[in-house]
Design an enzyme around this catalytic site. Structure first.
Site, PDB file in Angstrom:
ATOM      1  N   HIS A  34       0.877  -1.175   0.000  1.00  0.00           N
ATOM      2  CA  HIS A  34       0.000   0.000   0.000  1.00  0.00           C
ATOM      3  C   HIS A  34       0.907   1.215   0.000  1.00  0.00           C
ATOM      4  CE1 HIS A  34       1.091   0.104   4.212  1.00  0.00           C
ATOM      5  NE2 HIS A  34       0.580  -1.114   4.390  1.00  0.00           N
ATOM      6  N   GLU A  35       0.300   2.379   0.043  1.00  0.00           N
ATOM      7  CA  GLU A  35       1.087   3.618  -0.062  1.00  0.00           C
ATOM      8  C   GLU A  35       2.115   3.741   1.062  1.00  0.00           C
ATOM      9  OE1 GLU A  35       2.335   6.759  -2.153  1.00  0.00           O
ATOM     10  OE2 GLU A  35       0.903   5.246  -2.827  1.00  0.00           O
ATOM     11  N   HIS A  37       3.983   1.280   2.365  1.00  0.00           N
ATOM     12  CA  HIS A  37       5.180   0.568   1.897  1.00  0.00           C
ATOM     13  C   HIS A  37       5.900   1.385   0.823  1.00  0.00           C
ATOM     14  CE1 HIS A  37       2.744  -3.156   3.090  1.00  0.00           C
ATOM     15  NE2 HIS A  37       3.850  -3.282   3.789  1.00  0.00           N
ATOM     16  N   ASP A 150       4.678   0.587  13.116  1.00  0.00           N
ATOM     17  CA  ASP A 150       5.010  -0.500  14.039  1.00  0.00           C
ATOM     18  C   ASP A 150       6.070   0.029  14.997  1.00  0.00           C
ATOM     19  OD1 ASP A 150       3.536  -2.920  12.744  1.00  0.00           O
ATOM     20  OD2 ASP A 150       4.495  -1.888  11.094  1.00  0.00           O
ATOM     21  N   GLN A 153       8.159  -2.416  17.066  1.00  0.00           N
ATOM     22  CA  GLN A 153       9.088  -3.153  16.191  1.00  0.00           C
ATOM     23  C   GLN A 153      10.305  -2.286  15.874  1.00  0.00           C
ATOM     24  OE1 GLN A 153       7.786  -5.603  12.687  1.00  0.00           O
ATOM     25  NE2 GLN A 153       8.457  -3.808  11.562  1.00  0.00           N
ATOM     26  N   MET A 184      -2.601   2.934   7.139  1.00  0.00           N
ATOM     27  CA  MET A 184      -2.591   1.930   6.072  1.00  0.00           C
ATOM     28  C   MET A 184      -1.960   0.648   6.594  1.00  0.00           C
ATOM     29  SD  MET A 184      -1.809   3.974   2.629  1.00  0.00           S
ATOM     30  CE  MET A 184      -2.849   5.355   2.172  1.00  0.00           C
ATOM     31  N   SER A 186      -1.631  -3.823   5.415  1.00  0.00           N
ATOM     32  CA  SER A 186      -2.009  -4.908   4.499  1.00  0.00           C
ATOM     33  C   SER A 186      -3.266  -5.604   5.001  1.00  0.00           C
ATOM     34  CB  SER A 186      -0.868  -5.924   4.386  1.00  0.00           C
ATOM     35  OG  SER A 186       0.309  -5.259   3.992  1.00  0.00           O
TER      36      SER A 186
HETATM   37  P1  AMP Z   1       4.743  -5.125   6.758  1.00  0.00           P
HETATM   38  O1  AMP Z   1       4.720  -5.501   5.316  1.00  0.00           O
HETATM   39  O2  AMP Z   1       3.383  -4.844   7.317  1.00  0.00           O
HETATM   40  O3  AMP Z   1       5.566  -6.064   7.603  1.00  0.00           O
HETATM   41  O4  AMP Z   1       5.482  -3.720   6.837  1.00  0.00           O
HETATM   42  C1  AMP Z   1       6.731  -3.499   6.236  1.00  0.00           C
HETATM   43  C2  AMP Z   1       7.226  -2.148   6.680  1.00  0.00           C
HETATM   44  O5  AMP Z   1       6.289  -1.154   6.293  1.00  0.00           O
HETATM   45  C3  AMP Z   1       7.387  -2.035   8.200  1.00  0.00           C
HETATM   46  O6  AMP Z   1       8.558  -1.272   8.488  1.00  0.00           O
HETATM   47  C4  AMP Z   1       6.139  -1.289   8.611  1.00  0.00           C
HETATM   48  O7  AMP Z   1       6.286  -0.542   9.797  1.00  0.00           O
HETATM   49  C5  AMP Z   1       5.956  -0.370   7.414  1.00  0.00           C
HETATM   50  N1  AMP Z   1       4.566   0.103   7.317  1.00  0.00           N
HETATM   51  C6  AMP Z   1       3.445  -0.652   7.279  1.00  0.00           C
HETATM   52  N2  AMP Z   1       2.350   0.142   7.231  1.00  0.00           N
HETATM   53  C7  AMP Z   1       2.801   1.417   7.244  1.00  0.00           C
HETATM   54  C8  AMP Z   1       2.166   2.691   7.224  1.00  0.00           C
HETATM   55  N3  AMP Z   1       0.834   2.825   7.183  1.00  0.00           N
HETATM   56  N4  AMP Z   1       2.943   3.798   7.251  1.00  0.00           N
HETATM   57  C9  AMP Z   1       4.300   3.687   7.307  1.00  0.00           C
HETATM   58  N5  AMP Z   1       4.958   2.516   7.321  1.00  0.00           N
HETATM   59  C10 AMP Z   1       4.218   1.394   7.291  1.00  0.00           C
END
Ligand code: AMP
Length: 302
Positions: A34-35, A37, A150, A153, A184, A186
């Site tokens: 999504h935006e 990422h 996160d 994390q 945002m 997934s």
């Molecule tokens: P994920 O694919 O959910 O494991 O996320 C991969 C990376 O994208 C992690 O560093 C997340 O913190 C970051 N991320 C996920 N959603 C967002 C968001 N809405 N805004 C900023 N970073 C995000």
């Protein structure tokens, strides 16, 4: 954009980029872009010459099998979006490639990794740290970008990188939100239209709690109860905590330091997390003996 499936292919490509004098930016992800990422990928591209993104749904960090099975996997769309965000290398390994038979190592960040998400999802951060340490070792980037979405994390990874002297700079990127404030994620794809409408109660609850703290309200359990009441059962909170942003220990009495508000909530069968930083105002009546603190804090704030 090059798609690599194996560690050997990825390492060859990174070595070639390095030999050409390029710096490497890295964004680890679990896909379903999504935006949020894409913003991380663009940020990595501003910091480095070449952007590597990993797409790996890490099975060990899921505490519920159903959550892992229902996690969205749309690699073809992801590859197209990553290319449009300027990514040069997409690393999408199999589970077998990352965890071959006999894999036995785990990285545990004690303390920070055991509270909040670590407490509600036992083993979660050890799984995250293990896969991130492995990916950092495989990609050996100059910079790795993580989202503030996160927040815990991010703090745990900062700790791990510092404790293990991993040669990488961690960059934090602010949370990217939908127009109505929902962070945002997934997992938002799995919300029904009705649950999507209700999910906005989560960022609204955080904003209401932050506003109360910033207005000078000082009793956290009153603030939290008020927020739960006005959320009106739209979402089912697993936790809503006010924390010290560096230690993640609970803050009950607000002074002038920033407070991290972190929440997890269930909407239908989807679990969402979000967080917001609140900046308490200085008390109009300075607490005894704190006059000098007041000034030093306001200087820091400037
Ligand atoms: P994920 O694919 O959910 O494991 O996320 C991969 C990376 O994208 C992690 O560093 C997340 O913190 C970051 N991320 C996920 N959603 C967002 C968001 N809405 N805004 C900023 N970073 C995000």
């Amino acid at each position: 954009m090059l798609l690599c499936r194996t560690i050997a292919e990825l390492r060859r490509q990174v070595a070639a980029e390095r030999a050409a004098g390029c710096s490497i930016g890295f964004v680890p992800t679990m896909g379903a872009f999504h935006e949020g990422h894409l913003e991380l990928m663009r940020a990595a591209g501003r910091s480095c010459d070449v952007v590597v993104v990993s797409l790996f749904v890490n099975p060990t960090q899921f505490d519920r099998r159903a959550d892992l099975e229902r996690y969205p996997r749309i690699e073809t769309d992801d590859a197209r979006l990553a290319r449009s965000a300027g990514v040069e290398v997409l690393f999408a390994p199999s589970v077998q490639e990352i965890y071959p038979a006999g894999f036995a190592t785990s990285v545990h960040v004690a303390g920070l990794g055991d509270v909040l998400e670590g407490q509600h999802r036992p083993g979660h951060f050890a799984a995250v740290c293990t896969v991130v340490a492995k990916l950092l070792s495989i990609v050996s980037p100059d910079v790795a970008v993580f989202g503030q979405k996160d927040a815990q994390q991010l703090a745990v990874i900062h700790r791990m990188v510092s404790d293990l002297n991993l040669p990488v700079r961690i960059e934090a990127h602010p949370t990217v939100r939908e127009n109505d404030g929902l962070a945002m994620s997934s997992r938002n794809r799995r919300l029904s239209p009705d649950d999507r409408r209700r999910a906005v109660a989560l960022p609204r609850a955080l904003a209401a709690a932050a506003a109360a703290i910033e207005r000078g309200e000082r009793d956290w359990s009153d603030i939290r109860n008020g927020v739960f009441e006005s959320a009106g059962g739209e979402v089912d909170f697993e936790y809503l905590e006010a924390l010290d942003p560096s230690t993640f220990s609970p803050v009950d009495a607000f002074g002038s330091n920033a407070v991290l508000l972190a929440a997890a909530a269930h909407v239908g069968d989807v679990r969402l997390i979000d967080n917001l930083l609140a900046q308490p105002t200085l008390a109009t009546e300075p607490p005894a003996g704190s006059e000098s603190d007041r000034y030093s804090t306001s200087k820091e704030a400037i």
